[in-house]
Design a protein around this motif. Sequence first.
Motif, PDB file in Angstrom:
ATOM      1  N   GLN A  81      -1.956   6.689   1.056  1.00  0.00           N
ATOM      2  CA  GLN A  81      -3.242   6.007   1.160  1.00  0.00           C
ATOM      3  C   GLN A  81      -3.470   5.512   2.587  1.00  0.00           C
ATOM      4  O   GLN A  81      -4.564   5.631   3.133  1.00  0.00           O
ATOM      5  CB  GLN A  81      -3.267   4.837   0.182  1.00  0.00           C
ATOM      6  N   VAL A  82      -2.429   4.966   3.202  1.00  0.00           N
ATOM      7  CA  VAL A  82      -2.544   4.485   4.583  1.00  0.00           C
ATOM      8  C   VAL A  82      -2.774   5.645   5.538  1.00  0.00           C
ATOM      9  O   VAL A  82      -3.592   5.569   6.458  1.00  0.00           O
ATOM     10  CB  VAL A  82      -1.271   3.709   4.978  1.00  0.00           C
ATOM     11  N   ASN A 101       4.821  -2.457   6.343  1.00  0.00           N
ATOM     12  CA  ASN A 101       5.217  -1.615   5.219  1.00  0.00           C
ATOM     13  C   ASN A 101       6.118  -0.467   5.690  1.00  0.00           C
ATOM     14  O   ASN A 101       5.711   0.386   6.467  1.00  0.00           O
ATOM     15  CB  ASN A 101       3.918  -1.077   4.594  1.00  0.00           C
ATOM     16  N   GLU A 154       0.832  -1.208   0.000  1.00  0.00           N
ATOM     17  CA  GLU A 154       0.000   0.000   0.000  1.00  0.00           C
ATOM     18  C   GLU A 154       0.866   1.258   0.000  1.00  0.00           C
ATOM     19  O   GLU A 154       1.929   1.316   0.612  1.00  0.00           O
ATOM     20  CB  GLU A 154      -0.912   0.026   1.224  1.00  0.00           C
ATOM     21  N   ARG A 155       0.356   2.291  -0.659  1.00  0.00           N
ATOM     22  CA  ARG A 155       1.063   3.563  -0.701  1.00  0.00           C
ATOM     23  C   ARG A 155       0.941   4.268   0.650  1.00  0.00           C
ATOM     24  O   ARG A 155      -0.133   4.285   1.253  1.00  0.00           O
ATOM     25  CB  ARG A 155       0.499   4.457  -1.800  1.00  0.00           C
TER      26      ARG A 155
END
Length: 336
Positions: free
Chosen positions: A77-78, A107, A73-74
């Motif tokens: 975005q998170v 991440n 995930e970017r």
Amino acid sequence: MSAPIIAIDAMGGDFGPRCIVPASIASLVEFPSLNLVLVGQAPLLEGLIARHSGVDRSRLRVEHAGEVVAMDERPAQVLRGKPDSSMRVALEVLRSGNAQACVSAGNTGALMALSRYVLKTLPGIDRPAMVAAIPTSRGHCHLLDLGANVDCSAEHLYQFAVMGVVAAEALGISSPRLALLNVGTEDIKGNQQVKLAASLLQQAKGLNYIGYIEGDGLYRGEADVVVCDGFVGNILLKSSEGLASMISARMEALFKQSLGSRLVGSLALPLLRRLQGDLAPARHNGASFLGLQGIVVKSHGSAGPDGFQSAIRRALSEVREDLPQRLHDRLEHLLL
């Protein structure tokens, strides 16, 4: 000090809670004064904890978080879209004062973005940097940045150097030798950012700056702290891990080729296993995010229970050394 408490992002990494829960329980056994807060999907975590007998639940608490940050995930975005992720909730437990450190195998980009947003950076620090201990022929070298900052200015490299020195001092190294990683040791070598950073470090007082170092010098133990941008540092780290694994596999294969090599291998096996243990990535797992107003340790996403336990061990060491306060106290004297 009071009993240390560490918040654990129990849903992160390639193996998630099935790796992190047993690693956490093993850490409680290893450190009788340690307390942990496991953050994640409570029903799943409680079920995994129940499989282990004799767990002291007075030292192990579960904090529910319904969302999980995926490894691909970017960060933006998170940051905007997952307020109830285990990663964010674990950092908020730290910010609230209900823990003194946070450990996550999730991440990396998301962890860095959330850490900067939730915890903020120390005064004078523009960007946090990732640092880890790299085994050398003389012991260990503290290398940063390991991937948090791909593009860095000379001022950023200078800040990394200051933080790396303070971290090394906190781990017991007196007047650590500081070097810039470069393509050569001569003053004319390197890109503009490295040359400017060298100029800043040469003018600094209170730093034992020894100049440029090449990659082979790092492994010879010629410096205690080595600074580079995150692009170079991450490639160096991953290449080192891959090389160590390849050499180990090649040697094992060679010792199995014939009866004679098997006999030699049987004699050398104890020493080889000792060497593998000394160089094993799991033993050195755990990269610290320096420059935050709190202790955050990033475990390798592919780490198993032993590796994640090593990351918890590093976080506990930094709690005991009160590393953020040490950084705060030294930064105002060393930063430009």
